[in-house]
Design a protein around this motif. Structure first.
Motif, short mmCIF file in Angstrom:
data_model
loop_
_atom_site.label_atom_id
_atom_site.label_comp_id
_atom_site.label_asym_id
_atom_site.label_seq_id
_atom_site.Cartn_x
_atom_site.Cartn_y
_atom_site.Cartn_z
N GLU A 4 -40.01 -1.42 -62.57
CA GLU A 4 -39.40 -0.24 -61.94
C GLU A 4 -39.45 -0.33 -60.42
OE1 GLU A 4 -37.18 3.00 -61.72
OE2 GLU A 4 -37.79 2.19 -63.65
N ALA A 5 -40.52 -0.91 -59.89
CA ALA A 5 -40.69 -1.04 -58.44
C ALA A 5 -39.89 -2.20 -57.86
CB ALA A 5 -42.17 -1.22 -58.10
N GLY A 6 -39.28 -3.02 -58.72
CA GLY A 6 -38.50 -4.16 -58.24
C GLY A 6 -39.36 -5.31 -57.74
N LEU A 7 -40.58 -5.44 -58.28
CA LEU A 7 -41.51 -6.48 -57.82
C LEU A 7 -41.64 -7.65 -58.79
CD1 LEU A 7 -44.32 -4.14 -56.45
CD2 LEU A 7 -42.63 -5.43 -55.12
N ALA A 8 -40.98 -7.59 -59.93
CA ALA A 8 -41.13 -8.66 -60.94
C ALA A 8 -40.69 -10.01 -60.37
CB ALA A 8 -40.34 -8.33 -62.19
N GLU A 9 -39.59 -10.02 -59.64
CA GLU A 9 -39.10 -11.29 -59.08
C GLU A 9 -40.11 -11.87 -58.09
OE1 GLU A 9 -35.27 -12.73 -56.56
OE2 GLU A 9 -34.86 -11.48 -58.32
N THR A 10 -40.74 -11.01 -57.30
CA THR A 10 -41.75 -11.47 -56.36
C THR A 10 -42.90 -12.14 -57.10
OG1 THR A 10 -41.21 -9.71 -54.80
CG2 THR A 10 -43.38 -10.73 -54.56
N LEU A 11 -43.37 -11.52 -58.19
CA LEU A 11 -44.50 -12.07 -58.94
C LEU A 11 -44.11 -13.26 -59.82
CD1 LEU A 11 -46.48 -8.82 -59.82
CD2 LEU A 11 -46.92 -10.50 -58.02
N MET A 12 -42.83 -13.61 -59.80
CA MET A 12 -42.37 -14.83 -60.44
C MET A 12 -42.19 -15.93 -59.39
SD MET A 12 -39.75 -13.35 -63.31
CE MET A 12 -39.28 -14.94 -63.94
N GLY A 13 -42.30 -15.54 -58.10
CA GLY A 13 -42.12 -16.48 -57.00
C GLY A 13 -43.29 -17.44 -56.86
N PRO A 14 -43.23 -18.30 -55.85
CA PRO A 14 -44.21 -19.39 -55.71
C PRO A 14 -45.63 -18.94 -55.36
CG PRO A 14 -42.71 -19.36 -53.83
CD PRO A 14 -42.19 -18.36 -54.82
N GLY A 15 -45.79 -17.79 -54.73
CA GLY A 15 -47.14 -17.35 -54.37
C GLY A 15 -47.72 -18.23 -53.28
N PRO A 16 -49.00 -18.43 -53.27
CA PRO A 16 -49.97 -18.00 -54.28
C PRO A 16 -50.38 -16.55 -54.10
CG PRO A 16 -51.14 -19.20 -52.57
CD PRO A 16 -49.66 -19.22 -52.20
N TYR A 17 -50.72 -15.92 -55.21
CA TYR A 17 -51.16 -14.53 -55.22
C TYR A 17 -52.46 -14.39 -56.00
CZ TYR A 17 -46.18 -13.77 -54.23
OH TYR A 17 -44.91 -13.82 -53.70
N THR A 18 -53.20 -13.37 -55.65
CA THR A 18 -54.28 -12.88 -56.49
C THR A 18 -53.86 -11.47 -56.86
OG1 THR A 18 -55.97 -14.19 -55.40
CG2 THR A 18 -56.73 -12.24 -56.61
N VAL A 19 -53.82 -11.19 -58.15
CA VAL A 19 -53.44 -9.85 -58.62
C VAL A 19 -54.61 -9.24 -59.38
CG1 VAL A 19 -51.88 -8.54 -60.12
CG2 VAL A 19 -50.98 -10.44 -58.76
#
Length: 185
Positions: free
Chosen positions: A56-71
């Motif tokens: 809903e927030a439109g963040l799914a594509e970001t969290l499919m991106g290269p990162g790296p992320y800590t969630v």
């Protein structure tokens, strides 16, 4: 020569097995380190509210991106601690920016496994400030052998499943939704 090669392969095979580490399951679903954060979260039955909010927030594509992320990923039960009316209001299109801020207050723009975080906590004398993508500052600390996070409102989340390796970062499942300063839930 052939004997030395076989011995070297046997040692190499043993070393690989010794260092192989299986990813923890989340909500009974296997988490694959070859998939992105968004892909793995979508497979976890205890993260459906988070996935719906991220979508809903439109963040799914970001969290499919290269990162790296800590969630720091709140479970459905964590979202259940917030009133249903508040969740429904946040999911409305006119509240997209507020929802984005809340969700990005669970994201750090680097990969940090629990040992990394514990080391930072130790180096900082028992508490480490974690700046998030959403502009929040979380306080990470250890209590009773558990990794805890405190948001700017004093809400405390415990990491219930740590070190879920992803192709674009790492996820730590938490038992409470963290909120930006001044937001109650």
């Amino acid at each position: 020569m052939k004997t030395k090669l076989i011995a070297a392969l046997a040692i190499a095979g043993t070393a690989t097995i010794a260092f192989a580490k299986e990813n923890p399951m989340v909500g009974g679903a296997p988490m694959l380190d070859t998939k992105t954060i968004a892909e793995n979260a979508s497979a976890a039955p205890n993260l459906t509210t988070l996935v719906a909010a991220v979508t809903e927030a439109g963040l799914a594509e970001t969290l499919m991106g290269p990162g790296p992320y800590t969630v720091f990923a709140p479970t459905n039960d964590a979202f259940g601690m917030i009133s249903k009316a508040s969740i429904e209001k946040l999911m409305m299109p006119e509240n997209k920016q507020q929802l984005q801020q809340i969700l990005t207050c669970h994201v750090v723009a680097t990969e940090a496994f629990s040992t990394d975080i514990a080391g930072m906590i130790s180096d900082d004398g028992g508490m480490h400030v974690v700046p998030t993508v959403g502009g929040c500052n979380l306080e990470a600390y250890m209590e009773g052998g558990e990794l805890k996070l405190k948001d700017e409102n004093g809400r405390i989340a415990t990491v219930t499943t740590a070190d879920v390796d992803q192709s674009n970062g790492v996820v730590h499942v938490i038992d409470r939704v963290l909120l930006p300063s001044g937001q109650a839930g």
